[in-house]
Design an enzyme around this catalytic site. Structure first.
Site, PDB file in Angstrom:
ATOM      1  N   GLN A 119       0.832  -1.190   0.000  1.00 30.01           N
ATOM      2  CA  GLN A 119       0.000   0.000   0.000  1.00 30.01           C
ATOM      3  C   GLN A 119       0.878   1.255   0.000  1.00 30.01           C
ATOM      4  O   GLN A 119       1.806   1.368   0.778  1.00 30.01           O
ATOM      5  CB  GLN A 119      -0.915   0.044   1.231  1.00 30.01           C
ATOM      6  CG  GLN A 119      -1.780  -1.179   1.415  1.00 30.01           C
ATOM      7  CD  GLN A 119      -1.277  -2.051   2.544  1.00 30.01           C
ATOM      8  OE1 GLN A 119      -0.084  -2.270   2.704  1.00 30.01           O
ATOM      9  NE2 GLN A 119      -2.203  -2.549   3.333  1.00 30.01           N
TER      10      GLN A 119
ATOM     11  N   ASP B 115       2.652   2.237  -2.606  1.00 31.56           N
ATOM     12  CA  ASP B 115       3.657   2.135  -3.670  1.00 31.56           C
ATOM     13  C   ASP B 115       3.049   2.274  -5.059  1.00 31.56           C
ATOM     14  O   ASP B 115       3.781   2.345  -6.058  1.00 31.56           O
ATOM     15  CB  ASP B 115       4.401   0.802  -3.585  1.00 31.56           C
ATOM     16  CG  ASP B 115       5.365   0.751  -2.406  1.00 31.56           C
ATOM     17  OD1 ASP B 115       5.995   1.784  -2.113  1.00 31.56           O
ATOM     18  OD2 ASP B 115       5.473  -0.321  -1.773  1.00 31.56           O
ATOM     19  N   SER B 116       1.715   2.288  -5.159  1.00 31.98           N
ATOM     20  CA  SER B 116       1.053   2.399  -6.456  1.00 31.98           C
ATOM     21  C   SER B 116       1.632   3.526  -7.288  1.00 31.98           C
ATOM     22  O   SER B 116       1.920   4.613  -6.778  1.00 31.98           O
ATOM     23  CB  SER B 116      -0.443   2.663  -6.265  1.00 31.98           C
ATOM     24  OG  SER B 116      -1.163   1.484  -6.125  1.00 31.98           O
TER      25      SER B 116
END
Length: 269
Positions: free
Chosen positions: A213, A215-216
């Site tokens: 979460q 790192d998108s």
């Protein structure tokens, strides 16, 4: 179901607060494991990046990552933005490993482009125009063919170091191996949920190393024939983080390279 790896609504202003150790991410229920068994969240096995090691890395204020595509354009994930149009609400932080560093560079957005084909299941890429160019930092070229869509890749970002964990003050890095489409789409992994032409998988069968979460939108990259960094993927989604038989799923940059190049050339200033 798969879950995106962004944290919309987390501001970089919060990331850079003086009291920060790590930012608590919103509570997220772990999705059921289609493979059965007990899920134990595993620490994403990264190490701290060195200052200047990946100068093209970008942290975005909505809780995503990105890469400096040109001196004034950031390449990120489509699911990190809300659509195409004028947008001055995003802050990009660049040039540092430590988001608290006084030497960090910041730029506001002026325009966002998300491809019309984006539908939360494909075309997961986007471009963000910055208010002014960033000088002194290297950009990250994108792969224009599938030549480099294999081997071992590098991932990096300020996302959670464990499933459901807090965002990081310091950039972490790791390496992950390519997972071929047939294996990744097999019954023991994603069971047909991968779009082979548009997505590329990377990770270890046993888990333990992965993006997570927050790192998108960040890049997955490797060395090219000239030993220069080249971007092959964009962090997109995955079931949990670093789980066994659940590699990370990345937008396959080479497939969209022509569209990305064209959109960047025509992006309003």
């Amino acid at each position: 179901m798969a879950r995106w790896r962004n944290l919309l609504g987390i501001a970089v202003a919060a990331v850079t607060a003086a009291s920060m150790g790590a930012i608590a991410s919103p509570a997220m229920a772990a999705p059921p494991d289609p493979g059965g068994g007990t899920i134990t969240p595993q620490v994403v096995g990264g190490t701290r990046a060195a200052q200047g090691e990946f100068p093209f890395m970008v942290r975005l204020s909505m809780g995503c990552g990105g890469a400096l595509y040109t001196t004034s354009i950031v390449l990120t994930a489509g699911h990190c933005v809300r659509g195409t149009g004028r947008n001055t609400s995003i802050t990009a932080t660049l040039g540092v490993v430590d988001l608290n560093s006084s030497s960090r560079v910041t730029r506001r957005s002026t325009y966002v482009y998300r491809p019309p084909g984006y539908n939360q299941g494909g075309d997961d890429w986007a471009l963000i125009r910055l208010a002014s160019p960033v000088t002194g930092l290297a950009t990250l070229p994108i792969a224009t063919s599938s030549t480099y869509d294999n081997g071992t890749f590098t991932i990096a970002g300020w996302g959670a170091a464990s499933e459901g964990g807090g965002q990081q003050r310091y950039m972490l890095k790791a390496t992950v191996p390519f997972v071929d489409d047939a294996t990744c789409n097999g019954r023991s992994m994603y069971n047909g949920r991968i779009i082979p032409a548009e997505e590329i998988c990377a990770g270890f069968t046993e888990g333990g190393v992965d993006t997570c979460q927050g790192d998108s939108g960040g890049p997955m990259f490797r060395r090219d024939a000239s030993n220069a960094w080249i971007q092959v993927g964009i962090v997109s989604w995955g079931d949990g983080c670093a789980r066994r038989n659940r590699p990370g799923v990345y937008t396959q940059v080479s497939y969209f390279s022509s569209a990305i190049t064209s959109a960047a050339a025509n992006l309003p200033s």
